[in-house]
Design an enzyme around this catalytic site. Structure first.
Site, mmCIF file in Angstrom:
data_model
loop_
_atom_site.group_PDB
_atom_site.id
_atom_site.type_symbol
_atom_site.label_atom_id
_atom_site.label_comp_id
_atom_site.label_asym_id
_atom_site.label_seq_id
_atom_site.Cartn_x
_atom_site.Cartn_y
_atom_site.Cartn_z
ATOM 1 N N VAL A 88 0.837 -1.208 0.000
ATOM 2 C CA VAL A 88 0.000 0.000 0.000
ATOM 3 C C VAL A 88 0.872 1.258 0.000
ATOM 4 C CG1 VAL A 88 -1.949 -1.165 1.097
ATOM 5 C CG2 VAL A 88 -0.224 -0.073 2.542
ATOM 6 N N HIS A 106 -4.293 -4.126 -2.712
ATOM 7 C CA HIS A 106 -4.715 -3.924 -1.318
ATOM 8 C C HIS A 106 -4.885 -2.450 -0.969
ATOM 9 C CE1 HIS A 106 -3.218 -8.188 0.034
ATOM 10 N NE2 HIS A 106 -4.337 -8.219 -0.660
ATOM 11 N N CYS A 117 -19.877 5.957 3.284
ATOM 12 C CA CYS A 117 -20.227 6.367 1.918
ATOM 13 C C CYS A 117 -18.989 6.300 1.017
ATOM 14 C CB CYS A 117 -20.860 7.758 1.906
ATOM 15 S SG CYS A 117 -19.700 9.118 2.178
ATOM 16 N N THR A 177 6.795 -11.911 -1.272
ATOM 17 C CA THR A 177 5.477 -12.162 -0.662
ATOM 18 C C THR A 177 5.378 -13.585 -0.136
ATOM 19 O OG1 THR A 177 3.072 -12.250 -0.991
ATOM 20 C CG2 THR A 177 4.437 -12.654 -2.952
HETATM 21 P P1 OAD Z 1 4.490 -10.666 4.485
HETATM 22 O O1 OAD Z 1 4.980 -9.794 5.584
HETATM 23 O O2 OAD Z 1 3.509 -11.728 4.791
HETATM 24 O O3 OAD Z 1 5.721 -11.415 3.823
HETATM 25 C C1 OAD Z 1 6.883 -10.810 3.409
HETATM 26 C C2 OAD Z 1 7.614 -11.822 2.563
HETATM 27 O O4 OAD Z 1 8.764 -11.179 2.054
HETATM 28 C C3 OAD Z 1 8.098 -13.066 3.308
HETATM 29 O O5 OAD Z 1 7.825 -14.200 2.518
HETATM 30 C C4 OAD Z 1 9.610 -12.857 3.449
HETATM 31 O O6 OAD Z 1 10.325 -14.092 3.392
HETATM 32 C C5 OAD Z 1 9.901 -12.021 2.241
HETATM 33 N N1 OAD Z 1 11.021 -11.090 2.401
HETATM 34 C C6 OAD Z 1 11.424 -10.444 3.505
HETATM 35 N N2 OAD Z 1 12.443 -9.626 3.232
HETATM 36 C C7 OAD Z 1 12.689 -9.759 1.902
HETATM 37 C C8 OAD Z 1 13.598 -9.161 0.997
HETATM 38 N N3 OAD Z 1 14.475 -8.257 1.401
HETATM 39 N N4 OAD Z 1 13.556 -9.542 -0.313
HETATM 40 C C9 OAD Z 1 12.654 -10.453 -0.733
HETATM 41 N N5 OAD Z 1 11.763 -11.042 0.063
HETATM 42 C C10 OAD Z 1 11.782 -10.695 1.373
HETATM 43 O O7 OAD Z 1 3.989 -9.703 3.338
HETATM 44 P P2 OAD Z 1 3.023 -9.963 2.119
HETATM 45 O O8 OAD Z 1 3.208 -11.329 1.554
HETATM 46 O O9 OAD Z 1 3.128 -8.815 1.228
HETATM 47 O O10 OAD Z 1 -2.661 -7.563 3.423
HETATM 48 O O11 OAD Z 1 1.640 -9.922 2.834
HETATM 49 C C11 OAD Z 1 0.516 -9.935 2.066
HETATM 50 C C12 OAD Z 1 -0.557 -9.174 2.716
HETATM 51 O O12 OAD Z 1 -0.774 -9.630 4.042
HETATM 52 C C13 OAD Z 1 -0.345 -7.684 2.894
HETATM 53 O O13 OAD Z 1 -0.603 -6.952 1.749
HETATM 54 C C14 OAD Z 1 -1.331 -7.385 3.939
HETATM 55 C C15 OAD Z 1 -0.917 -8.480 4.865
HETATM 56 O O14 OAD Z 1 -1.710 -8.711 5.863
HETATM 57 C C16 OAD Z 1 -3.693 -6.935 3.942
HETATM 58 O O15 OAD Z 1 -3.564 -6.080 4.786
HETATM 59 C C17 OAD Z 1 -5.019 -7.358 3.391
#
Ligand code: OAD
Length: 236
Positions: A88, A106, A117, A177
């Site tokens: 975000v 997101h 609203c 991710t």
């Molecule tokens: P997460 O915090 O779940 O995961 C981060 C991922 O990035 C993990 O798999 C880490 O291993 C990896 N990681 C960490 N540092 C890294 C780096 N320097 N280079 C590459 N990878 C790295 O975040 P998201 O998967 O984005 O949604 O989470 C998805 C969603 O869950 C978010 O958008 C949010 C959250 O709750 C909502 O709020 C609906």
């Protein structure tokens, strides 16, 4: 070359933005997965706003890193390109990626919108200290992000679906991710069907539900791996 890139919090980690599920994700000992919910906002809107305002400030003072720059460069070289980010923050945009090449699935942390609203606006630099109230209907305003258990925004969803419907991708990159949401796995696999033999590259130091489907697994950080991948793709 037709390209789809899916990113998550790991891509912004090296810009100093804490990931959700990493050890730095906790805020005042609170789990972000519990703060980013409609229930948390209903219970304590002030607390939820404080968390988002701190995140906004952190993002404002952060800068895009080499991973964001590499993705923007790839977009310029691909014939067709779409980034779908769960982030975000505005770091992909600030690295020069055009709005029509990107979907923030997101939402956008800098948007403040009404919880009832459809009134909303993009916040400037000055953060209010109060919980904002809608000037049209007086309901509480909330951050313009998708919370756990909420539906994805319809327009953004349509843009992703339309891109996938137009055909398979030669290259799919999934970076930073945990791919915990089924739709992230689903979009990556739809864009890269087995019979088509496109590349599906995953960049993540850790394993995810997508790892077993990747044609290449890169266990490096996004800022290290993505510039190398993009340079290889562009020169080959
Ligand atoms: P997460 O915090 O779940 O995961 C981060 C991922 O990035 C993990 O798999 C880490 O291993 C990896 N990681 C960490 N540092 C890294 C780096 N320097 N280079 C590459 N990878 C790295 O975040 P998201 O998967 O984005 O949604 O989470 C998805 C969603 O869950 C978010 O958008 C949010 C959250 O709750 C909502 O709020 C609906």
């Amino acid at each position: 070359m037709r390209v789809l890139v899916l990113t998550g919090a790991g891509v912004s980690a090296e810009s100093g933005i804490p990931t959700f599920r990493g050890k730095d994700g906790y805020w005042r000992n609170l789990d972000p997965a519990k703060l980013a919910t409609p229930e948390a906002f209903a219970r304590d809107p002030k607390l939820v706003w404080e968390w988002y305002r701190e995140r906004r400030q952190r993002i404002r003072s952060a800068r895009p890193n080499a991973a964001h720059a590499a993705i923007a460069k790839l977009a310029q070289h691909a014939d067709e390109f779409l980034l779908v980010t769960q982030n975000v923050d505005d770091l992909h945009a600030r690295s020069g990626l055009r709005a029509d090449k990107m979907v923030q699935i997101h939402g956008d942390i800098f948007v403040t919108r009404c919880s009832r609203c459809d009134f909303g606006f993009t916040e400037g630099m000055e953060e209010q200290q109060e919980i904002p109230k809608c000037t049209r209907c007086a309901a509480l305003m909330r951050p313009g992000v998708v919370w756990f258990g909420e539906q994805l925004p319809w327009k953004e969803l349509q843009r992703v679906e339309n891109y996938l419907d137009r055909g398979a991708c030669d290259l799919v990159i999934v970076a930073g991710t945990t791919a915990t949401f089924g739709y992230i796995v689903d979009w990556a696999l739809r864009a890269s069907p087995e019979r088509f033999r496109g590349e599906l590259i995953e960049v993540n130091p850790e394993e995810t539900p997508l790892s077993e489907f990747a044609t290449q697994r890169i266990h490096e950080s996004a800022a290290v791996a993505l510039p190398k991948i993009v340079d290889q793709v562009i020169t080959s």
